[in-house]
Design a protein around this motif. Structure first.
Motif, PDB file in Angstrom:
ATOM      1  N   GLY A  50      -5.927  28.677 -11.185  1.00 54.58           N
ATOM      2  CA  GLY A  50      -7.078  28.317 -10.359  1.00 54.58           C
ATOM      3  C   GLY A  50      -7.360  26.825 -10.377  1.00 54.58           C
ATOM      4  O   GLY A  50      -7.632  26.217  -9.334  1.00 54.58           O
ATOM      5  N   MET A  51      -7.278  26.215 -11.564  1.00 53.99           N
ATOM      6  CA  MET A  51      -7.488  24.769 -11.646  1.00 53.99           C
ATOM      7  C   MET A  51      -6.398  24.014 -10.900  1.00 53.99           C
ATOM      8  O   MET A  51      -6.665  23.025 -10.222  1.00 53.99           O
ATOM      9  N   LEU A  52      -5.164  24.496 -11.014  1.00 49.40           N
ATOM     10  CA  LEU A  52      -4.052  23.848 -10.330  1.00 49.40           C
ATOM     11  C   LEU A  52      -4.223  23.926  -8.813  1.00 49.40           C
ATOM     12  O   LEU A  52      -4.083  22.923  -8.102  1.00 49.40           O
ATOM     13  N   ILE A  53      -4.567  25.100  -8.321  1.00 56.03           N
ATOM     14  CA  ILE A  53      -4.754  25.271  -6.877  1.00 56.03           C
ATOM     15  C   ILE A  53      -5.956  24.459  -6.398  1.00 56.03           C
ATOM     16  O   ILE A  53      -5.890  23.770  -5.370  1.00 56.03           O
ATOM     17  N   GLY A  54      -7.053  24.516  -7.133  1.00 55.71           N
ATOM     18  CA  GLY A  54      -8.246  23.760  -6.750  1.00 55.71           C
ATOM     19  C   GLY A  54      -8.004  22.263  -6.732  1.00 55.71           C
ATOM     20  O   GLY A  54      -8.392  21.564  -5.780  1.00 55.71           O
ATOM     21  N   THR A  55      -7.349  21.762  -7.755  1.00 56.29           N
ATOM     22  CA  THR A  55      -7.041  20.334  -7.805  1.00 56.29           C
ATOM     23  C   THR A  55      -6.095  19.947  -6.680  1.00 56.29           C
ATOM     24  O   THR A  55      -6.264  18.900  -6.039  1.00 56.29           O
ATOM     25  N   SER A  56      -5.115  20.780  -6.407  1.00 56.12           N
ATOM     26  CA  SER A  56      -4.171  20.506  -5.318  1.00 56.12           C
ATOM     27  C   SER A  56      -4.874  20.464  -3.968  1.00 56.12           C
ATOM     28  O   SER A  56      -4.622  19.573  -3.153  1.00 56.12           O
ATOM     29  N   LEU A  57      -5.757  21.428  -3.733  1.00 51.55           N
ATOM     30  CA  LEU A  57      -6.480  21.450  -2.465  1.00 51.55           C
ATOM     31  C   LEU A  57      -7.389  20.234  -2.315  1.00 51.55           C
ATOM     32  O   LEU A  57      -7.426  19.614  -1.248  1.00 51.55           O
ATOM     33  N   LEU A  58      -8.125  19.893  -3.364  1.00 50.29           N
ATOM     34  CA  LEU A  58      -9.003  18.728  -3.291  1.00 50.29           C
ATOM     35  C   LEU A  58      -8.209  17.443  -3.113  1.00 50.29           C
ATOM     36  O   LEU A  58      -8.591  16.561  -2.341  1.00 50.29           O
ATOM     37  N   THR A  59      -7.083  17.324  -3.814  1.00 48.55           N
ATOM     38  CA  THR A  59      -6.263  16.127  -3.708  1.00 48.55           C
ATOM     39  C   THR A  59      -5.657  15.995  -2.320  1.00 48.55           C
ATOM     40  O   THR A  59      -5.713  14.919  -1.707  1.00 48.55           O
ATOM     41  N   SER A  60      -5.094  17.073  -1.799  1.00 46.88           N
ATOM     42  CA  SER A  60      -4.467  16.985  -0.472  1.00 46.88           C
ATOM     43  C   SER A  60      -5.519  16.725   0.603  1.00 46.88           C
ATOM     44  O   SER A  60      -5.291  15.938   1.526  1.00 46.88           O
ATOM     45  N   HIS A  61      -6.688  17.349   0.481  1.00 49.05           N
ATOM     46  CA  HIS A  61      -7.769  17.097   1.432  1.00 49.05           C
ATOM     47  C   HIS A  61      -8.222  15.639   1.343  1.00 49.05           C
ATOM     48  O   HIS A  61      -8.385  14.968   2.365  1.00 49.05           O
ATOM     49  N   GLY A  62      -8.416  15.158   0.120  1.00 48.85           N
ATOM     50  CA  GLY A  62      -8.856  13.775  -0.071  1.00 48.85           C
ATOM     51  C   GLY A  62      -7.849  12.770   0.458  1.00 48.85           C
ATOM     52  O   GLY A  62      -8.215  11.791   1.121  1.00 48.85           O
ATOM     53  N   LEU A  63      -6.579  13.001   0.171  1.00 48.43           N
ATOM     54  CA  LEU A  63      -5.550  12.080   0.675  1.00 48.43           C
ATOM     55  C   LEU A  63      -5.488  12.106   2.197  1.00 48.43           C
ATOM     56  O   LEU A  63      -5.352  11.055   2.837  1.00 48.43           O
ATOM     57  N   GLY A  64      -5.593  13.277   2.774  1.00 44.78           N
ATOM     58  CA  GLY A  64      -5.591  13.383   4.234  1.00 44.78           C
ATOM     59  C   GLY A  64      -6.753  12.630   4.853  1.00 44.78           C
ATOM     60  O   GLY A  64      -6.587  11.903   5.838  1.00 44.78           O
ATOM     61  N   ARG A  65      -7.929  12.797   4.268  1.00 37.46           N
ATOM     62  CA  ARG A  65      -9.118  12.097   4.778  1.00 37.46           C
ATOM     63  C   ARG A  65      -8.981  10.591   4.588  1.00 37.46           C
ATOM     64  O   ARG A  65      -9.335   9.812   5.471  1.00 37.46           O
ATOM     65  N   PHE A  66      -8.456  10.162   3.430  1.00 38.15           N
ATOM     66  CA  PHE A  66      -8.275   8.721   3.202  1.00 38.15           C
ATOM     67  C   PHE A  66      -7.274   8.139   4.188  1.00 38.15           C
ATOM     68  O   PHE A  66      -7.505   7.084   4.775  1.00 38.15           O
ATOM     69  N   TYR A  67      -6.151   8.822   4.382  1.00 39.62           N
ATOM     70  CA  TYR A  67      -5.138   8.321   5.328  1.00 39.62           C
ATOM     71  C   TYR A  67      -5.713   8.249   6.741  1.00 39.62           C
ATOM     72  O   TYR A  67      -5.421   7.319   7.491  1.00 39.62           O
ATOM     73  N   ALA A  68      -6.514   9.237   7.126  1.00 40.84           N
ATOM     74  CA  ALA A  68      -7.139   9.207   8.450  1.00 40.84           C
ATOM     75  C   ALA A  68      -8.063   7.994   8.583  1.00 40.84           C
ATOM     76  O   ALA A  68      -8.077   7.323   9.620  1.00 40.84           O
ATOM     77  N   ARG A  69      -8.818   7.725   7.536  1.00 41.15           N
ATOM     78  CA  ARG A  69      -9.697   6.553   7.566  1.00 41.15           C
ATOM     79  C   ARG A  69      -8.893   5.257   7.547  1.00 41.15           C
ATOM     80  O   ARG A  69      -9.200   4.311   8.266  1.00 41.15           O
ATOM     81  N   ALA A  70      -7.883   5.210   6.686  1.00 36.64           N
ATOM     82  CA  ALA A  70      -7.118   3.968   6.502  1.00 36.64           C
ATOM     83  C   ALA A  70      -6.307   3.598   7.739  1.00 36.64           C
ATOM     84  O   ALA A  70      -6.108   2.413   8.012  1.00 36.64           O
ATOM     85  N   THR A  71      -5.856   4.591   8.495  1.00 37.10           N
ATOM     86  CA  THR A  71      -5.048   4.263   9.679  1.00 37.10           C
ATOM     87  C   THR A  71      -5.877   3.617  10.779  1.00 37.10           C
ATOM     88  O   THR A  71      -5.320   2.982  11.670  1.00 37.10           O
ATOM     89  N   SER A  72      -7.180   3.773  10.711  1.00 34.36           N
ATOM     90  CA  SER A  72      -8.031   3.143  11.720  1.00 34.36           C
ATOM     91  C   SER A  72      -8.337   1.681  11.381  1.00 34.36           C
ATOM     92  O   SER A  72      -8.939   0.979  12.182  1.00 34.36           O
ATOM     93  N   ILE A  73      -7.914   1.231  10.208  1.00 31.46           N
ATOM     94  CA  ILE A  73      -8.155  -0.160   9.786  1.00 31.46           C
ATOM     95  C   ILE A  73      -6.975  -1.015  10.232  1.00 31.46           C
ATOM     96  O   ILE A  73      -5.826  -0.682   9.962  1.00 31.46           O
ATOM     97  N   GLU A  74      -7.292  -2.083  10.897  1.00 31.19           N
ATOM     98  CA  GLU A  74      -6.236  -2.973  11.384  1.00 31.19           C
ATOM     99  C   GLU A  74      -5.675  -3.788  10.228  1.00 31.19           C
ATOM    100  O   GLU A  74      -6.407  -4.514   9.547  1.00 31.19           O
ATOM    101  N   PHE A  75      -4.371  -3.662  10.022  1.00 33.94           N
ATOM    102  CA  PHE A  75      -3.711  -4.420   8.955  1.00 33.94           C
ATOM    103  C   PHE A  75      -3.765  -5.905   9.304  1.00 33.94           C
ATOM    104  O   PHE A  75      -3.507  -6.293  10.425  1.00 33.94           O
ATOM    105  N   GLY A  76      -4.109  -6.731   8.361  1.00 36.04           N
ATOM    106  CA  GLY A  76      -4.221  -8.166   8.591  1.00 36.04           C
ATOM    107  C   GLY A  76      -5.623  -8.590   8.969  1.00 36.04           C
ATOM    108  O   GLY A  76      -5.889  -9.779   9.133  1.00 36.04           O
TER     109      GLY A  76
END
Length: 129
Positions: A50-76
């Motif tokens: 349960g801890m493994l699945i919960g941590t995996s779900l939170l991590t993948s959700h968090g990374l997905g949300r961060f990548y979505a936010r980060a891609t909207s930032i103009e590099f440079g």
């Protein structure tokens, strides 16, 4: 800043430590003596999975949300570092809120957990026997 990051983790660790033993005891209370070791092993296994699945779900959700936010930032961009830091903070805040809601639901379910054997008039695990 360091105590602000440490305090929530300390409280969470203390909470896990205080909850795991009573919940295990409540589950084992209803088992026959010859079944307790097997049940304890299954409890440990299910808790770890349960801890493994919960941590995996939170991590993948968090990374997905961060990548979505980060891609909207103009590099440079002149404020690139500040915008990435804002995206990180927003993502961590979101993940911790989701984790907090899951923990509250788990706490309510734990409070409703009944102990004892079938047919016993045992009350909740926290009430004196």
């Amino acid at each position: 800043a360091e105590p602000l990051r440490t305090a929530p983790l300390f409280v969470a660790g203390l909470g896990f430590g205080l909850v795991i033993a009573p919940l295990s005891a409540a589950a084992l209370r209803g088992a026959a003596a010859r079944e307790r070791a097997t049940l304890a092993a299954w409890l440990t296994l299910s808790r770890m999975v349960g801890m493994l699945i919960g941590t995996s779900l939170l991590t993948s959700h968090g990374l997905g949300r961060f990548y979505a936010r980060a891609t909207s930032i103009e590099f440079g961009s002149p404020e690139f570092a500040a915008l990435v830091a804002e995206a990180q903070v927003a993502t961590f805040r979101e993940v911790f809120i989701v984790a907090g809601v899951v923990l509250l639901v788990a706490a309510v379910l734990a409070l409703l957990l009944e102990g004892g054997r079938a047919g016993d008039e045992a009350g909740p695990w926290w009430a004196p026997g």
